[in-house]
Scaffold this active site. Structure first.
Site, PDB file in Angstrom:
ATOM      1  N   ASN A   9     -30.500 -24.651   7.864  1.00  0.00           N
ATOM      2  CA  ASN A   9     -29.317 -23.918   8.342  1.00  0.00           C
ATOM      3  C   ASN A   9     -29.694 -22.442   8.468  1.00  0.00           C
ATOM      4  O   ASN A   9     -29.833 -21.747   7.464  1.00  0.00           O
ATOM      5  CB  ASN A   9     -28.173 -24.110   7.339  1.00  0.00           C
ATOM      6  CG  ASN A   9     -26.940 -23.308   7.707  1.00  0.00           C
ATOM      7  OD1 ASN A   9     -26.835 -22.787   8.820  1.00  0.00           O
ATOM      8  ND2 ASN A   9     -26.005 -23.201   6.777  1.00  0.00           N
ATOM      9  N   TRP A  10     -29.840 -21.988   9.713  1.00  0.00           N
ATOM     10  CA  TRP A  10     -30.290 -20.596   9.921  1.00  0.00           C
ATOM     11  C   TRP A  10     -29.145 -19.589   9.813  1.00  0.00           C
ATOM     12  O   TRP A  10     -29.373 -18.388   9.896  1.00  0.00           O
ATOM     13  CB  TRP A  10     -30.974 -20.479  11.299  1.00  0.00           C
ATOM     14  CG  TRP A  10     -32.228 -21.292  11.427  1.00  0.00           C
ATOM     15  CD1 TRP A  10     -32.815 -22.060  10.451  1.00  0.00           C
ATOM     16  CD2 TRP A  10     -33.061 -21.430  12.595  1.00  0.00           C
ATOM     17  NE1 TRP A  10     -33.952 -22.666  10.935  1.00  0.00           N
ATOM     18  CE2 TRP A  10     -34.125 -22.295  12.254  1.00  0.00           C
ATOM     19  CE3 TRP A  10     -33.011 -20.918  13.888  1.00  0.00           C
ATOM     20  CZ2 TRP A  10     -35.131 -22.661  13.158  1.00  0.00           C
ATOM     21  CZ3 TRP A  10     -34.015 -21.269  14.801  1.00  0.00           C
ATOM     22  CH2 TRP A  10     -35.065 -22.130  14.426  1.00  0.00           C
ATOM     23  N   LYS A  11     -27.933 -20.070   9.684  1.00  0.00           N
ATOM     24  CA  LYS A  11     -26.747 -19.208   9.557  1.00  0.00           C
ATOM     25  C   LYS A  11     -26.745 -18.140  10.654  1.00  0.00           C
ATOM     26  O   LYS A  11     -27.164 -18.403  11.767  1.00  0.00           O
ATOM     27  CB  LYS A  11     -26.688 -18.589   8.150  1.00  0.00           C
ATOM     28  CG  LYS A  11     -26.840 -19.635   7.044  1.00  0.00           C
ATOM     29  CD  LYS A  11     -26.403 -19.140   5.696  1.00  0.00           C
ATOM     30  CE  LYS A  11     -26.756 -20.188   4.652  1.00  0.00           C
ATOM     31  NZ  LYS A  11     -26.127 -19.996   3.383  1.00  0.00           N
ATOM     32  N   HIS A  95     -19.052 -26.723   5.839  1.00  0.00           N
ATOM     33  CA  HIS A  95     -19.929 -25.870   5.025  1.00  0.00           C
ATOM     34  C   HIS A  95     -19.056 -24.957   4.170  1.00  0.00           C
ATOM     35  O   HIS A  95     -18.010 -24.489   4.614  1.00  0.00           O
ATOM     36  CB  HIS A  95     -20.850 -25.045   5.933  1.00  0.00           C
ATOM     37  CG  HIS A  95     -21.931 -24.353   5.157  1.00  0.00           C
ATOM     38  ND1 HIS A  95     -21.702 -23.191   4.468  1.00  0.00           N
ATOM     39  CD2 HIS A  95     -23.228 -24.685   4.942  1.00  0.00           C
ATOM     40  CE1 HIS A  95     -22.825 -22.824   3.860  1.00  0.00           C
ATOM     41  NE2 HIS A  95     -23.768 -23.723   4.131  1.00  0.00           N
ATOM     42  N   GLU A  97     -19.218 -21.957   3.389  1.00  0.00           N
ATOM     43  CA  GLU A  97     -18.905 -20.642   3.971  1.00  0.00           C
ATOM     44  C   GLU A  97     -17.759 -20.759   4.983  1.00  0.00           C
ATOM     45  O   GLU A  97     -16.946 -19.860   5.112  1.00  0.00           O
ATOM     46  CB  GLU A  97     -20.173 -20.042   4.615  1.00  0.00           C
ATOM     47  CG  GLU A  97     -21.113 -19.521   3.540  1.00  0.00           C
ATOM     48  CD  GLU A  97     -22.583 -19.571   3.896  1.00  0.00           C
ATOM     49  OE1 GLU A  97     -22.918 -19.651   5.090  1.00  0.00           O
ATOM     50  OE2 GLU A  97     -23.412 -19.516   2.960  1.00  0.00           O
ATOM     51  N   GLU A 167     -23.397 -29.729  -1.814  1.00  0.00           N
ATOM     52  CA  GLU A 167     -23.824 -28.340  -1.966  1.00  0.00           C
ATOM     53  C   GLU A 167     -22.894 -27.622  -2.947  1.00  0.00           C
ATOM     54  O   GLU A 167     -21.826 -27.136  -2.550  1.00  0.00           O
ATOM     55  CB  GLU A 167     -23.757 -27.612  -0.623  1.00  0.00           C
ATOM     56  CG  GLU A 167     -24.639 -28.206   0.457  1.00  0.00           C
ATOM     57  CD  GLU A 167     -24.994 -27.154   1.492  1.00  0.00           C
ATOM     58  OE1 GLU A 167     -26.164 -26.796   1.577  1.00  0.00           O
ATOM     59  OE2 GLU A 167     -24.077 -26.667   2.179  1.00  0.00           O
ATOM     60  N   GLY A 173     -27.153 -19.802  -1.724  1.00  0.00           N
ATOM     61  CA  GLY A 173     -27.569 -18.411  -1.502  1.00  0.00           C
ATOM     62  C   GLY A 173     -27.653 -17.590  -2.779  1.00  0.00           C
ATOM     63  O   GLY A 173     -27.766 -16.364  -2.728  1.00  0.00           O
ATOM     64  N   SER A 208     -29.923 -23.305  -2.599  1.00  0.00           N
ATOM     65  CA  SER A 208     -31.111 -22.567  -3.053  1.00  0.00           C
ATOM     66  C   SER A 208     -32.360 -23.439  -3.205  1.00  0.00           C
ATOM     67  O   SER A 208     -33.192 -23.180  -4.082  1.00  0.00           O
ATOM     68  CB  SER A 208     -30.816 -21.829  -4.369  1.00  0.00           C
ATOM     69  OG  SER A 208     -29.808 -20.863  -4.168  1.00  0.00           O
ATOM     70  N   GLY A 229     -30.945 -23.402   3.343  1.00  0.00           N
ATOM     71  CA  GLY A 229     -30.520 -22.189   4.035  1.00  0.00           C
ATOM     72  C   GLY A 229     -31.649 -21.177   4.086  1.00  0.00           C
ATOM     73  O   GLY A 229     -32.539 -21.252   4.936  1.00  0.00           O
ATOM     74  N   GLY A 230     -31.645 -20.253   3.153  1.00  0.00           N
ATOM     75  CA  GLY A 230     -32.611 -19.139   3.141  1.00  0.00           C
ATOM     76  C   GLY A 230     -34.058 -19.565   3.360  1.00  0.00           C
ATOM     77  O   GLY A 230     -34.783 -18.966   4.176  1.00  0.00           O
TER      78      GLY A 230
HETATM   79  C1  PEP Z   1     -26.794 -23.625   2.967  1.00  0.00           C
HETATM   80  O1  PEP Z   1     -26.529 -22.693   3.694  1.00  0.00           O
HETATM   81  O2  PEP Z   1     -26.314 -24.735   3.209  1.00  0.00           O
HETATM   82  C2  PEP Z   1     -27.662 -23.411   1.825  1.00  0.00           C
HETATM   83  C3  PEP Z   1     -27.900 -24.398   1.022  1.00  0.00           C
HETATM   84  O3  PEP Z   1     -28.186 -22.142   1.675  1.00  0.00           O
HETATM   85  P1  PEP Z   1     -29.312 -21.707   0.598  1.00  0.00           P
HETATM   86  O4  PEP Z   1     -30.435 -22.710   0.678  1.00  0.00           O
HETATM   87  O5  PEP Z   1     -29.750 -20.339   1.049  1.00  0.00           O
HETATM   88  O6  PEP Z   1     -28.669 -21.712  -0.740  1.00  0.00           O
END
Ligand code: PEP
Length: 246
Positions: A9-11, A95, A97, A167, A173, A208, A229-230
């Site tokens: 997920n590049w957000k 998600h 967010e 999640e 994050g 994470s 994500g990151g």
């Molecule tokens: C996500 O955005 O779904 C996610 C899991 O982000 P991160 O890996 O950065 O926690």
């Protein structure tokens, strides 16, 4: 056996050049990793560039959001048909967010899930508890109710055909990963909720994930890959995570 899936997920990160370069690096290394399905979720405006960069590879394309509406006067929204036209096969729904920052509730999420399947997209339904809910011992109840809302809307069979990503909100994050035992406990409860029909449903862990934490997480019996994500913004690290899902 269920083929593992690792999703990036590049957000709302990067520009066109960076999106193209990242996708090209994944496409160049895809051949070595055929035992795992890989999908990336760039921002909407980078979809066509990324699609081009992924051509001739089996890395799939997904979108980070979808409108629950098929079309019409919905300024700023993107429909499922538009995403299919852009080459998307997957879409994220629910998600945290979107739930926390953009007011999406269980009903909206269920409608988006339905809209995705209607046009042939595979929804990745994101569920998870907040830190406060975990502290109050509500984790399994929260996750179960988030999934039930979608089952009520589209039926169990349709939910089992999708992908579910657990999640925990407190892990997204933050650098704080759920322990493999914490994650497996929730994944196992989700598997039970889906019943026999969900024996092969892919259940991803997200929050994470890094290559250092992926080994143990992916070794859990009910974890079939990850939503990253990151760490998905760096090709080498993301490919390392994908390798660990094999
Ligand atoms: C996500 O955005 O779904 C996610 C899991 O982000 P991160 O890996 O950065 O926690």
């Amino acid at each position: 056996m269920t083929k593992p899936l690792v999703a990036g997920n590049w957000k709302m990160h990067g520009n066109i050049e960076q999106a193209s370069s990242l996708a090209s690096q994944l496409a160049a290394n895809w051949n070595d990793l055929q035992a795992v399905e890989m999908v990336v979720f760039p921002p909407f405006v980078h979809l066509s560039t990324v699609k081009e960069a992924l051509a001739n590879s089996a890395v799939a394309l997904g979108a980070q959001n979808i409108s629950q509406h098929e079309g019409g006067a919905y300024t700023g929204e993107i429909s499922g048909a538009m995403l299919v036209e852009q080459g998307c096969q997957y879409v994220l729904v629910g998600h945290s967010e979107r739930r926390e920052l953009f007011g999406e509730n269980n009903v909206t999420v269920a409608e988006k899930f339905k809209a995705a399947q209607k046009v042939g997209l595979v929804p990745i339904l994101c569920v998870g508890e907040s830190l406060q809910e975990r502290r109050q011992g509500q984790t399994l109840a929260v996750v179960s109710s988030q999934i039930s809302a979608v089952i009520d809307c589209v039926g169990l069979r349709n939910v089992s055909r999708a992908v579910i990503a657990y999640e925990p909100v407190w892990a997204i994050g933050t650098g704080e990963v759920a322990s493999p035992q914490q994650a497996q406990q929730v994944h196992s409860a989700i598997r039970t909720q889906l019943g026999n029909i969900g024996a092969d449903t892919r259940l991803l862990y997200g929050g994470s994930v890094k290559s250092s934490s992926a080994v143990e997480l992916f070794a859990q019996p009910d974890i079939n890959g990850g939503l990253v994500g990151g760490a998905s913004l760096e090709a080498h690290e993301f490919l390392n995570i994908v390798k660990l899902a094999e």
